[in-house]
Design a protein around this motif. Structure first.
Motif, PDB file in Angstrom:
ATOM      1  N   ALA A  57       0.823  -1.213   0.000  1.00 56.10           N
ATOM      2  CA  ALA A  57       0.000   0.000   0.000  1.00 56.10           C
ATOM      3  C   ALA A  57       0.856   1.262   0.000  1.00 56.10           C
ATOM      4  N   ILE A  58       2.158   1.143   0.280  1.00 49.37           N
ATOM      5  CA  ILE A  58       3.037   2.298   0.386  1.00 49.37           C
ATOM      6  C   ILE A  58       3.209   2.965  -0.975  1.00 49.37           C
ATOM      7  N   ASP A  59       3.344   4.299  -0.980  1.00 45.61           N
ATOM      8  CA  ASP A  59       3.574   5.043  -2.217  1.00 45.61           C
ATOM      9  C   ASP A  59       4.951   4.706  -2.782  1.00 45.61           C
ATOM     10  N   SER A  60       5.101   4.857  -4.098  1.00 44.04           N
ATOM     11  CA  SER A  60       6.310   4.416  -4.787  1.00 44.04           C
ATOM     12  C   SER A  60       7.561   5.178  -4.369  1.00 44.04           C
ATOM     13  N   LEU A  61       7.454   6.414  -3.937  1.00 44.17           N
ATOM     14  CA  LEU A  61       8.630   7.216  -3.611  1.00 44.17           C
ATOM     15  C   LEU A  61       8.826   7.390  -2.109  1.00 44.17           C
ATOM     16  N   THR A  62       8.069   6.648  -1.324  1.00 46.27           N
ATOM     17  CA  THR A  62       8.024   6.894   0.113  1.00 46.27           C
ATOM     18  C   THR A  62       8.890   5.911   0.897  1.00 46.27           C
ATOM     19  N   PHE A  63       9.489   6.418   1.953  1.00 46.09           N
ATOM     20  CA  PHE A  63      10.155   5.600   2.963  1.00 46.09           C
ATOM     21  C   PHE A  63       9.531   5.944   4.305  1.00 46.09           C
ATOM     22  N   MET A  64       9.053   4.925   5.058  1.00 46.19           N
ATOM     23  CA  MET A  64       8.398   5.176   6.343  1.00 46.19           C
ATOM     24  C   MET A  64       9.198   4.565   7.481  1.00 46.19           C
ATOM     25  N   PHE A  65       9.223   5.283   8.586  1.00 46.43           N
ATOM     26  CA  PHE A  65       9.854   4.802   9.808  1.00 46.43           C
ATOM     27  C   PHE A  65       8.890   5.053  10.955  1.00 46.43           C
ATOM     28  N   ASP A  66       8.660   4.025  11.781  1.00 43.34           N
ATOM     29  CA  ASP A  66       7.669   4.109  12.860  1.00 43.34           C
ATOM     30  C   ASP A  66       8.265   3.541  14.137  1.00 43.34           C
ATOM     31  N   PHE A  67       8.072   4.254  15.242  1.00 45.77           N
ATOM     32  CA  PHE A  67       8.468   3.717  16.536  1.00 45.77           C
ATOM     33  C   PHE A  67       7.445   4.143  17.582  1.00 45.77           C
ATOM     34  N   SER A  68       7.436   3.425  18.716  1.00 42.20           N
ATOM     35  CA  SER A  68       6.396   3.645  19.717  1.00 42.20           C
ATOM     36  C   SER A  68       6.973   3.578  21.122  1.00 42.20           C
ATOM     37  N   LEU A  69       6.446   4.406  21.998  1.00 37.41           N
ATOM     38  CA  LEU A  69       6.714   4.376  23.429  1.00 37.41           C
ATOM     39  C   LEU A  69       5.394   4.224  24.158  1.00 37.41           C
ATOM     40  N   ASP A  70       5.397   3.517  25.286  1.00 36.42           N
ATOM     41  CA  ASP A  70       4.153   3.403  26.034  1.00 36.42           C
ATOM     42  C   ASP A  70       4.401   3.507  27.533  1.00 36.42           C
ATOM     43  N   TYR A  71       3.345   3.867  28.229  1.00 39.16           N
ATOM     44  CA  TYR A  71       3.327   3.936  29.693  1.00 39.16           C
ATOM     45  C   TYR A  71       2.096   3.179  30.162  1.00 39.16           C
ATOM     46  N   LYS A  72       2.279   2.351  31.195  1.00 37.29           N
ATOM     47  CA  LYS A  72       1.144   1.576  31.696  1.00 37.29           C
ATOM     48  C   LYS A  72       1.077   1.638  33.215  1.00 37.29           C
ATOM     49  N   GLN A  82      -4.637  -5.571  47.745  1.00 32.66           N
ATOM     50  CA  GLN A  82      -4.624  -4.686  46.596  1.00 32.66           C
ATOM     51  C   GLN A  82      -3.221  -4.136  46.391  1.00 32.66           C
ATOM     52  N   ASN A  83      -2.919  -3.810  45.144  1.00 37.88           N
ATOM     53  CA  ASN A  83      -1.630  -3.188  44.863  1.00 37.88           C
ATOM     54  C   ASN A  83      -1.698  -2.515  43.500  1.00 37.88           C
ATOM     55  N   GLU A  84      -0.710  -1.707  43.189  1.00 35.98           N
ATOM     56  CA  GLU A  84      -0.644  -1.060  41.890  1.00 35.98           C
ATOM     57  C   GLU A  84       0.812  -0.938  41.459  1.00 35.98           C
ATOM     58  N   THR A  85       1.041  -0.948  40.149  1.00 33.41           N
ATOM     59  CA  THR A  85       2.378  -0.806  39.593  1.00 33.41           C
ATOM     60  C   THR A  85       2.305   0.110  38.378  1.00 33.41           C
ATOM     61  N   GLN A  86       3.455   0.534  37.909  1.00 33.72           N
ATOM     62  CA  GLN A  86       3.519   1.325  36.690  1.00 33.72           C
ATOM     63  C   GLN A  86       4.875   1.129  36.021  1.00 33.72           C
ATOM     64  N   GLY A  87       4.917   1.354  34.735  1.00 36.10           N
ATOM     65  CA  GLY A  87       6.148   1.183  33.981  1.00 36.10           C
ATOM     66  C   GLY A  87       5.917   1.522  32.526  1.00 36.10           C
ATOM     67  N   GLY A  88       6.917   1.266  31.701  1.00 29.54           N
ATOM     68  CA  GLY A  88       6.799   1.567  30.285  1.00 29.54           C
ATOM     69  C   GLY A  88       8.153   1.628  29.628  1.00 29.54           C
ATOM     70  N   GLY A  89       8.167   2.016  28.354  1.00 25.51           N
ATOM     71  CA  GLY A  89       9.409   2.115  27.615  1.00 25.51           C
ATOM     72  C   GLY A  89       9.179   1.970  26.131  1.00 25.51           C
ATOM     73  N   LEU A  90      10.254   1.680  25.391  1.00 26.63           N
ATOM     74  CA  LEU A  90      10.170   1.505  23.947  1.00 26.63           C
ATOM     75  C   LEU A  90       9.393   0.242  23.626  1.00 26.63           C
ATOM     76  N   ASN A  91       8.465   0.345  22.692  1.00 26.91           N
ATOM     77  CA  ASN A  91       7.625  -0.791  22.340  1.00 26.91           C
ATOM     78  C   ASN A  91       8.128  -1.506  21.085  1.00 26.91           C
ATOM     79  N   TYR A  92       8.299  -0.787  19.992  1.00 25.49           N
ATOM     80  CA  TYR A  92       8.743  -1.384  18.739  1.00 25.49           C
ATOM     81  C   TYR A  92       9.351  -0.303  17.857  1.00 25.49           C
ATOM     82  N   PHE A  93      10.020  -0.715  16.788  1.00 31.65           N
ATOM     83  CA  PHE A  93      10.338   0.195  15.695  1.00 31.65           C
ATOM     84  C   PHE A  93      10.299  -0.598  14.400  1.00 31.65           C
TER      85      PHE A  93
END
Length: 391
Positions: A57-72, A82-93
């Protein structure tokens, strides 16, 4: 039993002590806002790793780069504890690019499973603690080919790797003992995909998507030992395997502004093997089923207002996990929402999504979990192959 008192950890779950941990479906930031839906979606402005057939589906002249960060942030409840936690970081590229008029490719690094838990309980003469960390990742190379306008076929060849460590410590008066298990995976993962784009008229399109992931023995090594005992080494390909996985998705797009999509997944984990050296038996697992749906809306294609270019997204999902706790299954559901903010003439996009999910055992209520995640991803869409001419 899962736990009676949880000790703070990275925002994960004690359910991840079973099997390979909790699973990841490789949804990108924009797809996370749509309930992690994407098998039947094609987009020239976003990478779609969920179905390798989408790369064309990408256009003929296009280059795409994607990365993600998340917090949970996570909240846990079992009985009065009962308890709670939190964390996160780099997800993918990931990156995506054209290889020819009808051929496109993608490379990237994505998570496949997550293991992170720490909890304990009191004993009549001491206490015990369970600790787990690690997970599996995948470095993949994908290629897609579109011989005709109505069909695209693709394949991802992935190198699956990672280490999962599980540890049980029992502290009693006057001695302390423990059980250790370390799993190291190094294997190949193969996924194939099909997409059938159907143009109903100039403004309306329908896309059917199908995916299949090969089930096979898992290659790697497991080391297991208890305090004051010798280490036992297991060849994984004889005792562990991955399931055959099937997926189907359908999307409808109107005027390139409104997209409605739905996915269904089915993983045959009951036929897969996962050996537990501690119990000297195979862990029972359920077949995994996941349903998801999402919508994306853009008010206008051309406008003087920036707000008309923003993508507004929402979705939801329901999953019956492969994880089995005794005679109980594990179920999860969630709702999602998000925004896509275009940059640089509507090509590059900053995606922000929000996700709330709930997980618990069934039919017996076990550990109840509530999770809230914020996901930020950036897709750079550049015309790197454009030949500039100057007079």
């Amino acid at each position: 039993l899962l736990c009676c008192m949880l000790i703070p950890a990275v925002a994960q779950t004690p359910y991840s002590q079973y099997g390979y941990g909790t699973l990841d479906d490789n949804a990108t930031g924009n797809q996370r806002a749509m309930g992690s839906t994407g098998i039947g979606m094609r987009n020239n402005l976003q990478i779609n790793m969920m179905n390798p057939a989408s790369y064309t589906a990408i256009d003929s002249l296009t280059f795409m780069f994607d990365f993600s960060l998340d917090y949970k942030a996570s909240w846990f409840k079992e009985g009065s504890a009962q308890n709670e936690t939190q964390g996160g970081g780099l997800n993918y590229f990931a990156m995506q690019f054209r290889l020819g008029k009808t051929v496109a490719g993608s490379i990237g690094l994505t998570p496949l499973s997550h293991v992170q838990y720490t909890y304990g309980n009191s004993l009549p003469n001491g206490s015990y603690t369970r600790i787990g960390e690690g997970g599996l990742s995948q470095a993949y190379l994908g290629v897609a080919y579109q011989p005709w306008s109505w069909v695209s076929v693709g394949v991802n060849v992935g190198y699956m790797f990672g280490k999962i460590q599980n540890y049980i410590q029992v502290a009693t008066n006057p001695s302390t003992g423990g059980y250790y298990k370390t799993m190291s995976v190094n294997d190949i993962r193969l996924q194939a995909g099909l997409q059938f784009p159907i143009a109903l008229d100039k403004k309306n399109d329908v896309i059917l998507g199908l995916t299949y992931t090969l089930g096979k023995p898992t290659h790697g090594q497991v080391l297991a030992y208890a305090t004051y005992s010798d280490t036992t080494t297991y060849n994984m390909k004889e005792l562990y395997s991955m399931p055959h996985c099937f997926g189907a998705g359908l999307s409808y797009t109107h005027d390139k502004r409104l997209t409605i999509a739905a996915d269904a997944r089915y993983d045959m984990w009951e036929d897969a093997k996962f050996y537990n050296p501690n119990t000297e038996s195979y862990e029972p697992m359920n077949n995994r089923m996941r349903l998801s749906a999402g919508v994306e809306y853009r008010p206008k294609l051309l406008s003087s207002s920036y707000f008309d270019y923003i993508r507004y997204r929402a979705g939801g999902f329901y999953e019956e996990s492969y994880i089995k706790v005794g005679n109980n299954s594990v179920r999860e559901w969630g709702v999602t929402a998000g925004l896509g903010f275009p940059l640089r003439s509507d090509k590059s996009i900053l995606n922000v999504s929000f996700e709330y999910s709930h997980r618990n055992g069934y039919p017996t209520t076990l550990l109840s979990e509530d999770h809230f995640a914020i996901v930020i991803s950036m897709t750079f869409n550049e015309m790197w192959f454009w030949q500039r001419k100057f007079e």
